[in-house]
Design an enzyme around this catalytic site. Structure first.
Site, short mmCIF file in Angstrom:
data_model
loop_
_atom_site.label_atom_id
_atom_site.label_comp_id
_atom_site.label_asym_id
_atom_site.label_seq_id
_atom_site.Cartn_x
_atom_site.Cartn_y
_atom_site.Cartn_z
N ASN A 9 0.59 -1.01 0.33
CA ASN A 9 0.38 -0.07 -0.65
C ASN A 9 0.77 1.45 -0.03
O ASN A 9 1.76 1.35 1.06
CB ASN A 9 -0.85 -0.13 1.26
CG ASN A 9 -2.11 1.50 1.25
OD1 ASN A 9 -1.46 1.90 1.22
ND2 ASN A 9 -2.89 0.96 2.12
N ASN A 11 -0.25 4.78 0.06
CA ASN A 11 -0.53 5.86 1.05
C ASN A 11 0.58 5.57 2.38
O ASN A 11 1.12 6.11 3.05
CB ASN A 11 -1.67 5.29 1.67
CG ASN A 11 -2.48 6.15 0.36
OD1 ASN A 11 -1.84 7.13 -0.49
ND2 ASN A 11 -3.32 5.61 -0.41
N ASP A 68 -2.60 -4.25 10.85
CA ASP A 68 -3.48 -5.33 11.01
C ASP A 68 -4.62 -4.23 11.38
O ASP A 68 -4.45 -3.62 12.69
CB ASP A 68 -3.53 -6.75 11.67
CG ASP A 68 -4.90 -7.15 9.99
OD1 ASP A 68 -5.09 -6.84 9.55
OD2 ASP A 68 -6.04 -8.09 10.80
N PHE A 148 -11.61 6.23 3.40
CA PHE A 148 -11.47 4.65 2.43
C PHE A 148 -12.31 3.68 3.19
O PHE A 148 -12.75 4.20 4.35
CB PHE A 148 -10.30 4.38 2.01
CG PHE A 148 -9.38 3.46 3.11
CD1 PHE A 148 -8.97 4.75 4.27
CD2 PHE A 148 -9.08 2.70 3.73
CE1 PHE A 148 -7.38 4.82 5.14
CE2 PHE A 148 -8.79 1.97 4.68
CZ PHE A 148 -8.12 3.61 5.35
N GLY A 149 -12.84 3.03 3.47
CA GLY A 149 -13.19 1.75 3.99
C GLY A 149 -14.60 2.32 4.36
O GLY A 149 -15.46 3.21 4.41
N HIS A 176 -6.78 6.09 14.21
CA HIS A 176 -5.84 4.31 15.55
C HIS A 176 -4.48 5.04 14.89
O HIS A 176 -3.71 3.87 15.04
CB HIS A 176 -7.71 3.69 14.77
CG HIS A 176 -7.59 3.68 13.30
ND1 HIS A 176 -8.11 4.90 13.49
CD2 HIS A 176 -7.45 3.20 12.38
CE1 HIS A 176 -9.04 4.77 11.65
NE2 HIS A 176 -8.32 4.08 11.33
N ARG A 177 -4.69 4.33 13.35
CA ARG A 177 -3.42 4.55 12.69
C ARG A 177 -2.03 5.23 13.17
O ARG A 177 -1.17 5.17 13.61
CB ARG A 177 -3.16 4.04 11.14
CG ARG A 177 -2.62 3.65 10.61
CD ARG A 177 -3.04 3.43 8.85
NE ARG A 177 -3.72 3.67 8.04
CZ ARG A 177 -5.11 3.13 8.14
NH1 ARG A 177 -5.24 1.90 8.17
NH2 ARG A 177 -6.22 3.53 7.72
P1 IMP Z 1 -6.12 -2.47 7.02
O1 IMP Z 1 -5.85 -4.02 7.66
O2 IMP Z 1 -5.76 -1.79 7.25
O3 IMP Z 1 -6.16 -3.67 5.19
O4 IMP Z 1 -8.09 -2.42 6.77
C1 IMP Z 1 -8.68 -3.42 7.22
C2 IMP Z 1 -10.59 -2.95 6.76
O5 IMP Z 1 -10.42 -1.74 7.75
C3 IMP Z 1 -9.79 -2.21 5.60
O6 IMP Z 1 -10.34 -2.91 4.48
C4 IMP Z 1 -11.11 -1.12 5.84
O7 IMP Z 1 -12.35 -1.61 4.79
C5 IMP Z 1 -10.92 -1.24 7.67
N1 IMP Z 1 -10.29 -0.15 7.50
C6 IMP Z 1 -9.12 0.56 7.91
N2 IMP Z 1 -8.27 1.27 9.08
C7 IMP Z 1 -9.25 2.25 8.61
C8 IMP Z 1 -9.69 3.51 7.94
O8 IMP Z 1 -9.12 4.71 9.08
N3 IMP Z 1 -10.85 4.23 8.04
C9 IMP Z 1 -11.92 3.36 7.55
N4 IMP Z 1 -11.82 2.13 7.64
C10 IMP Z 1 -10.34 1.17 7.62
#
Ligand code: IMP
Length: 193
Positions: A9, A11, A68, A148-149, A176-177
């Protein structure tokens, strides 16, 4: 120090490269010629992050970290949690996932939820874990087009707008991230000195 971030990814890679000391070189999976899909078959975010980091460490021999993330909705017993990306099935997408959440919460006024990110780091076989949580509420409708998401339905505590109504900079101050990454960065920046 060379460290693989177990992601492709772009970004996420740019974000972490911009905040880490330049003495720490971050490599992507592509740069170490890892074209496999990393395994994430566990029931928790932490176990999945560790599983992905171990896979790279054991098969490619690089120090590395993996992340994750999941959305945990209290009234749904923590769903979608570790299944956030594929909540609406095999061919999930953000729209279908949001629809499922809004349908399940229909008529419910208790809508508290949290986003949780777990980062697992392995350096010379030593494992460390960093976690970031952002709490908030699930809105009744979708608002905003940024991000997103699940961003269009997540209103962080203390705000009256969703993540999708915020700029990336605004979201990055409270997400959170960002919280998990800043713990990782503090650890790495002290580690190399
Ligand atoms: P990943 O582990 O970062 O790939 O996130 C798993 C899933 O959680 C993603 O496909 C999104 O649907 C959701 N997600 C993760 N981070 C975010 C965020 O910051 N905002 C909204 N949805 C998120």
């Amino acid at each position: 120090m060379k460290l693989v971030f177990a992601t492709n990814n772009q970004n996420k890679l740019s974000e972490i490269r911009s905040i880490l000391s330049p003495e720490i070189e971050i490599l992507s999976l592509k740069e170490i010629n890892c074209k496999e899909k990393l395994p994430e078959t566990n029931p928790t975010l932490q176990q999945n992050a560790i599983q992905k980091a171990r896979f790279v460490f054991e098969n490619y021999g690089f120090d590395c970290f993996a992340d994750d993330t999941g959305l945990e909705i209290d009234e749904l017993g923590g769903e979608p949690g570790v299944y956030s990306a594929r909540y609406s099935g095999e061919h999930s997408n953000a729209k279908k996932n949001i629809d499922k959440v809004l349908t399940k919460l229909k008529g419910n006024d208790l809508r508290t939820a949290s986003f949780r990110t777990v980062i697992a780091l392995i350096i010379r076989g030593n494992e460390d874990v960093f976690e970031g949580v952002c709490s908030g509420n699930i809105s009744k409708l979708e608002y905003g087009t940024n991000g997103f998401g699940y961003d269009p339905v997540f209103i962080p505590t203390g705000f009256e707008k969703t993540f999708a109504e915020m700029s990336m900079k605004e979201k990055s101050c409270i997400s959170h991230r960002a919280k998990a990454v800043s713990k990782l960065v503090a650890f790495l920046n002290s580690y190399k000195s």
